[in-house]
Design a protein around this motif. Sequence first.
Motif, PDB file in Angstrom:
ATOM      1  N   GLY A 188       0.919  -1.319  -0.204  1.00 34.83           N
ATOM      2  CA  GLY A 188      -0.183   0.291  -0.378  1.00 34.83           C
ATOM      3  C   GLY A 188       0.542   1.608   0.004  1.00 34.83           C
ATOM      4  O   GLY A 188       0.650   2.817  -1.206  1.00 34.83           O
ATOM      5  N   TYR A 189       2.159   1.380   0.935  1.00 32.60           N
ATOM      6  CA  TYR A 189       3.043   2.231   1.025  1.00 32.60           C
ATOM      7  C   TYR A 189       3.636   2.407  -0.601  1.00 32.60           C
ATOM      8  O   TYR A 189       3.699   3.704  -1.113  1.00 32.60           O
ATOM      9  N   MET A 190       4.199   1.388  -0.994  1.00 34.31           N
ATOM     10  CA  MET A 190       4.775   1.374  -2.430  1.00 34.31           C
ATOM     11  C   MET A 190       3.826   2.234  -3.604  1.00 34.31           C
ATOM     12  O   MET A 190       4.074   3.133  -3.784  1.00 34.31           O
ATOM     13  N   GLY A 191       2.334   1.761  -3.459  1.00 32.80           N
ATOM     14  CA  GLY A 191       1.389   2.312  -3.640  1.00 32.80           C
ATOM     15  C   GLY A 191       1.168   3.556  -4.188  1.00 32.80           C
ATOM     16  O   GLY A 191       0.974   4.563  -4.865  1.00 32.80           O
ATOM     17  N   ASN A 192       1.181   4.067  -3.130  1.00 42.65           N
ATOM     18  CA  ASN A 192       0.650   5.730  -2.306  1.00 42.65           C
ATOM     19  C   ASN A 192       1.942   6.622  -3.268  1.00 42.65           C
ATOM     20  O   ASN A 192       1.871   7.778  -3.448  1.00 42.65           O
ATOM     21  N   PHE A 193       3.336   5.881  -3.215  1.00 45.15           N
ATOM     22  CA  PHE A 193       4.463   6.792  -3.616  1.00 45.15           C
ATOM     23  C   PHE A 193       3.797   6.934  -5.308  1.00 45.15           C
ATOM     24  O   PHE A 193       4.686   7.935  -5.760  1.00 45.15           O
ATOM     25  N   LEU A 194       3.534   5.546  -5.829  1.00 46.22           N
ATOM     26  CA  LEU A 194       3.908   5.399  -7.279  1.00 46.22           C
ATOM     27  C   LEU A 194       2.619   5.715  -7.543  1.00 46.22           C
ATOM     28  O   LEU A 194       2.522   6.229  -9.745  1.00 46.22           O
ATOM     29  N   ILE A 195       1.305   5.785  -7.449  1.00 46.67           N
ATOM     30  CA  ILE A 195      -0.065   6.115  -7.705  1.00 46.67           C
ATOM     31  C   ILE A 195      -0.894   7.930  -7.632  1.00 46.67           C
ATOM     32  O   ILE A 195      -0.558   7.236  -5.837  1.00 46.67           O
ATOM     33  N   PRO A 196      -1.580   8.421  -8.226  1.00 47.38           N
ATOM     34  CA  PRO A 196      -1.601   9.481  -7.668  1.00 47.38           C
ATOM     35  C   PRO A 196      -2.953   9.575  -6.775  1.00 47.38           C
ATOM     36  O   PRO A 196      -3.475   8.456  -6.683  1.00 47.38           O
ATOM     37  N   PHE A 197      -3.273  10.325  -6.417  1.00 43.08           N
ATOM     38  CA  PHE A 197      -4.697  10.542  -5.469  1.00 43.08           C
ATOM     39  C   PHE A 197      -4.494   9.279  -4.371  1.00 43.08           C
ATOM     40  O   PHE A 197      -5.297   9.025  -3.506  1.00 43.08           O
ATOM     41  N   ARG A 198      -3.456   8.780  -3.676  1.00 48.33           N
ATOM     42  CA  ARG A 198      -3.012   8.263  -2.434  1.00 48.33           C
ATOM     43  C   ARG A 198      -3.863   6.765  -2.548  1.00 48.33           C
ATOM     44  O   ARG A 198      -4.363   6.132  -1.965  1.00 48.33           O
ATOM     45  N   ALA A 199      -4.265   5.718  -4.177  1.00 44.81           N
ATOM     46  CA  ALA A 199      -4.921   5.207  -4.261  1.00 44.81           C
ATOM     47  C   ALA A 199      -3.663   4.026  -3.818  1.00 44.81           C
ATOM     48  O   ALA A 199      -4.177   2.116  -3.561  1.00 44.81           O
ATOM     49  N   GLY A 200      -3.045   3.948  -3.108  1.00 42.27           N
ATOM     50  CA  GLY A 200      -1.854   2.750  -2.542  1.00 42.27           C
ATOM     51  C   GLY A 200      -3.160   2.010  -1.328  1.00 42.27           C
ATOM     52  O   GLY A 200      -3.294   1.443  -0.778  1.00 42.27           O
ATOM     53  N   GLU A 201      -3.858   3.377  -1.062  1.00 42.33           N
ATOM     54  CA  GLU A 201      -4.590   3.067   0.329  1.00 42.33           C
ATOM     55  C   GLU A 201      -6.126   1.438  -0.213  1.00 42.33           C
ATOM     56  O   GLU A 201      -6.331   1.051   0.716  1.00 42.33           O
ATOM     57  N   LEU A 202      -6.088   1.812  -1.288  1.00 38.13           N
ATOM     58  CA  LEU A 202      -7.279   0.892  -2.013  1.00 38.13           C
ATOM     59  C   LEU A 202      -6.396  -0.196  -2.160  1.00 38.13           C
ATOM     60  O   LEU A 202      -7.267  -1.150  -1.955  1.00 38.13           O
ATOM     61  N   ILE A 203      -5.431  -0.524  -2.050  1.00 41.92           N
ATOM     62  CA  ILE A 203      -4.805  -1.310  -2.564  1.00 41.92           C
ATOM     63  C   ILE A 203      -4.268  -2.456  -1.714  1.00 41.92           C
ATOM     64  O   ILE A 203      -4.652  -3.581  -1.189  1.00 41.92           O
ATOM     65  N   ARG A 204      -4.300  -1.884  -0.153  1.00 41.38           N
ATOM     66  CA  ARG A 204      -4.045  -2.559   0.735  1.00 41.38           C
ATOM     67  C   ARG A 204      -5.346  -3.060   1.789  1.00 41.38           C
ATOM     68  O   ARG A 204      -5.190  -4.276   1.843  1.00 41.38           O
TER      69      ARG A 204
END
Length: 282
Positions: A43-59
């Motif tokens: 999730g944190y990797m996703g937040n860093f790579l994808i806009p709009f904090r989409a890593g939250e949805l991934i985790r």
Amino acid sequence: FEHLIFGCLSILASILVRSFRWWKISAYPKNELHLFIKAAFIGYMGNFLIPFRAGELIRIWVVYKLGKKNAIKITLLSITDRATDFLIISSVMVLIIPFVELPEKLEPIKFFSIIVFIILISATTIGFLYKNSLRIYLNSYSNDGGKIFRFLKKLILNSIEIIETLSKAPISFLFIFFLVALFDMLSIWFVMLSLGWELPLISVALYLVIMSFASILPATPGYIGLYQISAIVTFGLYNIGVNEAFAYSILLQGITAFSYLTFGSFTLLLITPSIIKSYRNS
């Protein structure tokens, strides 16, 4: 250079503590802690790579898919977990307000911190005091009130369960919250040491607050710009020039990117077979 290594380790420790906090709030069995750790890293990797904090949805998706959890409940648990970050940051700001003088343009940060702190504390207190009454009242209604009503009912009942979980071990949760703030500030401090800065420790807490509130805004991949603006604004109060503050922000952003991408990529490779198996079974 060794200070930057310690900074990376602090970021790793922060993610691990946050994973533990999310699992603790969720009150799932001990053998599922590893699931939350993996989800947090990705999730944190996703937040860093994808806009709009989409890593939250991934985790959330990782825990939902691999742990076979209820989607609404795990989403609510994730929101509650992230809300504690606002409580931590607003608490830090409330504590340092008497010791720092902000320019007029940054005064809204003080006001916003106090408002967030009061809202979160009040909501938790009210929920705890009236949890039984709320549960009885909601359960007195049938589930024939439509999808929106059923969703809101489930949302509130799950919130009550979370509040009860928090109330069972308040000291433990306070210690976890303290560790989160500590490791976040250590990573900031170690980068200062790597540049040979000798600023008061209050500047570490101030940068953490300003950066955290700035990250609420829609962010570009890598939070490009947020690190830089936060560093220039914060350290300008301590007579640090724009170029030096910019250099600081690049270093902190660099070790954050290295940590998130390294730990996240390794975890993603680790869970890929489980994800493929899950889709085949479904």
